[in-house]
Write a protein that holds these residues in place. Structure first.
Motif, short mmCIF file in Angstrom:
data_model
loop_
_atom_site.label_atom_id
_atom_site.label_comp_id
_atom_site.label_asym_id
_atom_site.label_seq_id
_atom_site.Cartn_x
_atom_site.Cartn_y
_atom_site.Cartn_z
N ALA A 285 0.91 -1.18 -0.04
CA ALA A 285 0.00 0.06 -0.01
C ALA A 285 0.80 1.23 -0.13
CB ALA A 285 -0.71 -0.06 1.19
N GLU A 286 1.89 1.30 0.85
CA GLU A 286 2.79 2.42 1.01
C GLU A 286 3.67 2.53 -0.65
OE1 GLU A 286 3.13 4.61 3.25
OE2 GLU A 286 1.58 3.74 4.33
N GLU A 287 4.02 1.63 -1.12
CA GLU A 287 4.67 1.54 -2.48
C GLU A 287 3.81 2.40 -3.35
OE1 GLU A 287 6.03 -2.29 -3.10
OE2 GLU A 287 8.06 -1.98 -2.25
N ALA A 288 2.40 1.86 -3.33
CA ALA A 288 1.41 2.50 -4.54
C ALA A 288 1.28 3.76 -4.46
CB ALA A 288 -0.17 1.71 -4.24
N ARG A 289 1.58 4.53 -2.88
CA ARG A 289 1.20 6.11 -2.89
C ARG A 289 2.73 6.81 -2.50
NH1 ARG A 289 -0.73 4.76 2.66
NH2 ARG A 289 -2.91 4.52 1.83
N MET A 290 3.69 5.78 -2.95
CA MET A 290 5.25 6.56 -2.73
C MET A 290 5.38 7.28 -1.37
SD MET A 290 7.12 6.53 -5.49
CE MET A 290 8.08 7.85 -5.53
N GLY A 291 4.71 6.25 -0.58
CA GLY A 291 4.66 6.62 1.02
C GLY A 291 5.82 6.24 1.71
N LEU A 292 5.68 5.75 3.04
CA LEU A 292 6.74 5.47 4.05
C LEU A 292 7.01 3.97 4.20
CD1 LEU A 292 8.74 6.44 6.33
CD2 LEU A 292 6.67 6.18 7.78
N ILE A 293 8.42 3.72 3.72
CA ILE A 293 8.84 2.41 3.73
C ILE A 293 10.01 2.34 4.41
CG2 ILE A 293 9.74 0.46 2.46
CD1 ILE A 293 8.11 1.29 0.04
N LYS B 142 1.15 3.99 9.71
CA LYS B 142 -0.39 4.01 9.18
C LYS B 142 -0.38 5.35 8.54
CE LYS B 142 -4.88 4.09 11.19
NZ LYS B 142 -5.70 4.17 12.33
N ASP B 143 -0.93 5.34 7.25
CA ASP B 143 -1.30 6.48 6.36
C ASP B 143 0.14 7.20 6.18
OD1 ASP B 143 -4.06 6.06 6.31
OD2 ASP B 143 -4.37 7.21 8.11
N SER B 144 1.17 6.46 5.91
CA SER B 144 2.52 7.05 5.67
C SER B 144 3.03 7.81 6.83
CB SER B 144 2.58 7.93 4.35
OG SER B 144 2.08 7.13 3.03
N LYS B 145 2.69 7.32 7.70
CA LYS B 145 3.24 8.19 9.38
C LYS B 145 3.61 6.99 10.25
CE LYS B 145 0.22 12.31 8.64
NZ LYS B 145 -0.73 13.29 9.33
N LEU B 146 4.89 7.53 10.97
CA LEU B 146 5.05 6.53 11.96
C LEU B 146 5.36 7.57 13.44
CD1 LEU B 146 5.89 3.96 13.49
CD2 LEU B 146 8.31 4.58 12.67
N GLN C 158 12.30 5.22 3.52
CA GLN C 158 12.15 5.91 2.08
C GLN C 158 11.02 6.72 2.05
OE1 GLN C 158 13.62 3.81 -1.44
NE2 GLN C 158 11.32 4.06 -1.97
N PHE C 159 10.64 7.82 1.71
CA PHE C 159 9.58 8.46 1.67
C PHE C 159 9.62 9.35 0.29
CE2 PHE C 159 6.79 12.17 2.67
CZ PHE C 159 5.66 11.66 2.83
N ARG C 160 8.56 8.99 -0.44
CA ARG C 160 8.34 9.79 -1.82
C ARG C 160 9.71 9.33 -2.75
NH1 ARG C 160 4.00 12.06 -1.43
NH2 ARG C 160 3.28 13.35 0.28
N GLY C 161 10.35 8.03 -2.76
CA GLY C 161 11.43 7.67 -3.26
C GLY C 161 12.93 8.28 -2.61
N VAL C 162 12.68 9.06 -1.55
CA VAL C 162 13.83 9.72 -1.20
C VAL C 162 14.27 9.08 0.05
CG1 VAL C 162 15.13 11.66 -0.16
CG2 VAL C 162 13.52 11.73 -2.34
N LEU C 163 15.83 8.70 0.22
CA LEU C 163 16.13 8.06 1.43
C LEU C 163 16.26 9.12 2.73
CD1 LEU C 163 18.89 5.71 0.31
CD2 LEU C 163 16.77 5.02 1.43
N HIS C 164 15.73 8.60 3.85
CA HIS C 164 15.88 9.45 4.91
C HIS C 164 16.57 8.68 6.06
CE1 HIS C 164 12.81 11.21 2.82
NE2 HIS C 164 12.83 12.51 3.57
N GLN C 165 17.25 9.16 7.09
CA GLN C 165 17.88 8.54 8.18
C GLN C 165 17.89 9.27 9.58
OE1 GLN C 165 21.48 5.93 7.95
NE2 GLN C 165 22.36 7.57 9.15
#
Length: 536
Positions: free
Chosen positions: A432-440, A474-478, A507-514
């Motif tokens: 579901a997150e990949e489909a919306r370019m969300g939070l992985i 949940k809904d691209s949020k943690l 990863q959020f919107r295809g960009v890595l975060h740390q």
């Protein structure tokens, strides 16, 4: 602060995750049943306003407290807190007879004037005269214990022994204290000694207002010269949140009037006092600075001037172990000379060593009294105290690990079981997150990280928590609250008693975060500040 709706939503989500009917594998089904029961127990506590208030305030120990069955329903958290404190008081009263509060002081006076003021020419032929003569010229030992008789009555037994230049004596005292109300108490004292006759005293404490109190102490000292009466009265008032003012009147052998103002804050302690009396009148100003470090370092200085002369004192104290504080003070005065006072507080015991260096104001004595203790302290701290504390901490950690080994193993097994049960849900969340370019969550680790070069010999102790964190998305949020993360589903403590952190690569919107956060720190992702620079 979660609402009932939020609790129900979380409960439903975990029930769907751990419901035994959703797992066909017999082993997974058994593990799911155990975790499902734990979730149900937690919801039973949190869905009841009374048990939830108890748990929020006191945790699991509050739920295990005896006596809650008699508490009326529909009480507020404040009323529940009062009830809990009442139950605690009852439990303390049952252990009252087993408790004492021992306090003691040992003082050893040392005469080291021969180090700085010697008669070398006259004593050249005396055997051993080439070595300075350092003597113990006085000692004092005192000890007291408290014996609670009832919830309001306490007996205090104390005694002391003193000796100076070959002459000594001692005394023993018994005091009975009764708390008459929330506003005051009274105390009767009986004493006897070999240098002085019997003693009878009466002490009364009373709160006059919420910001003002008075203490009165009257005593009758019986001796061969007759009866010597004495009276001391202290009136104190809160001038503001951090400041107290005192007025003292003393009548008897050494009559005096004293007034002082004491200001105590988190970072400083300031005192100014003025006394008019017989034989001593003086004015005193002192200041102490409190450093906000883990060793509770304090530096202090004072000036005292009166009919007896003038004294300047400066020094420092520092916590050297959990229960020990070491301090040193240099005293420079006219006509007193130069002295070094070393004090060690160990729990409720005090060890005091006043070292008299010279009767004159010699710069060399002041220099060595100042520099000597510093050099000795830093050498001892590096060679003895620090290694000892490190070894003690390791022993305590090892003991803690041994005592909690079975519990940690159980929690580890529960966490591993939870991770296995989460796999299917996590797969759906990731889709579901990949489909919306969300939070992985790409990778996540929890435990002890070693980034400091000075600690490179220490072992890294972390566990992989990628799956449990992704399951909380949940809904691209943690969102994680301010609490230890060991209680999260799929987590356990990999390093008991040590500092832990959570490191997340996502990863959020295809960009890595740390991001890395402390164990008890709240965490909310995604955030722009977590973004990893593409050039880096």
């Amino acid at each position: 602060q979660a609402s009932q709706e939020e609790l129900k939503a979380a409960y439903r989500r975990l029930c769907m995750l751990y419901h035994p009917d959703k797992h066909r594998d017999p082993e997974l089904k058994t593990q799911a049943e155990r975790l499902f029961n734990l979730v149900h127990q937690a919801y039973e506590v949190l869905s009841d306003p009374q048990t939830r208030a108890i748990y929020d305030i006191y945790g699991r120990r509050g739920l295990e407290m005896e006596g809650w069955e008699v508490v009326e329903r529909k009480r507020t958290p404040a009323e529940i807190r009062e009830e809990f404190e009442r139950l605690q008081r009852e439990r303390e009263e049952r252990r009252l007879q087993q408790r004492t509060n021992p306090k003691g002081t040992i003082s050893v006076g040392i005469d080291a004037t021969d180090l700085f003021d010697r008669y070398d020419e006259e004593y050249e032929d005396v055997p051993g005269s080439s070595f300075p003569q350092i003597e113990i010229n006085k000692m004092h030992i005192s000890q007291s214990i408290e014996a609670p008789l009832t919830a309001t009555d306490t007996a205090i037994l104390s005694g002391n022994l003193s000796t100076q230049n070959g002459n000594g004596g001692g005394s023993i005292n018994l005091a009975l204290r009764r708390v008459t109300s929330a506003k005051g108490w009274g105390e009767m004292e009986f004493g006897a000694g070999d240098l002085q006759g019997p003693l009878f005293g009466l002490k009364i404490f009373r709160n006059l207002t919420p910001r003002c109190f008075i203490t009165t102490n009257c005593a009758l000292q019986f001796s061969s010269r007759g009866i010597r009466p004495g009276l001391t009265t202290v009136l104190a008032r809160n001038l503001d949140k951090n400041t107290m003012g005192y007025l003292q009147w003393r009548w008897g052998i050494q009559s005096a009037m004293n007034t002082s103002i004491v200001r105590d804050t988190k970072t400083s302690h300031f005192t100014v006092a003025l006394q008019l009396g017989i034989p001593h009148s003086f004015m005193m100003v002192s200041y102490q600075h409190k450093f906000q470090d883990e060793d509770q370092t304090r530096v202090k200085g004072s000036l005292k001037a009166g009919f007896f002369g003038t004294i300047v004192e400066y020094g420092a104290e520092r916590k050297i172990s959990r229960h020990s504080i070491l301090g040193a003070t240099v005293s420079v005065g006219v006509p007193q000379g130069v002295s070094l006072k070393i004090k060690l507080n160990r729990a409720s015991q005090t060890y005091f060593f006043p070292v008299h260096l010279t009767d004159q104001l010699l710069p060399s004595a002041v220099f060595y009294a100042t520099v000597g203790p510093l050099v000795i302290y830093f050498a001892m701290h590096r060679l003895i105290i620090k290694p000892y504390l490190r070894a003690q901490k390791e022993r305590e950690l090892e003991k803690q690990r041994e005592s909690t080994a079975s519990d940690i193993l159980r929690k580890k097994q529960e966490a591993e079981a939870a991770v296995r049960l989460m796999q299917e849900s996590v797969r759906r969340i990731i889709e579901a997150e990949e489909a919306r370019m969300g939070l992985i969550v790409v990778n996540a680790w929890y435990g002890k990280f070693v980034n400091d070069n000075s600690r490179k010999n220490e072992k890294v102790k972390v566990i992989d928590v990628t799956v449990p964190l992704q399951c909380l998305v949940k809904d691209s949020k943690l969102i994680l609250t301010e609490a230890s993360k060991t209680g999260l589903p799929g987590f356990y403590d990999p390093c008991v008693g040590e500092e832990k952190s959570l490191k997340v690569l996502y990863q959020f919107r295809g960009v890595l975060h740390q991001v890395m956060s402390a164990d008890n720190e709240a965490l909310r992702i995604p955030k722009q500040s977590h973004r990893i620079d593409a050039d880096g």
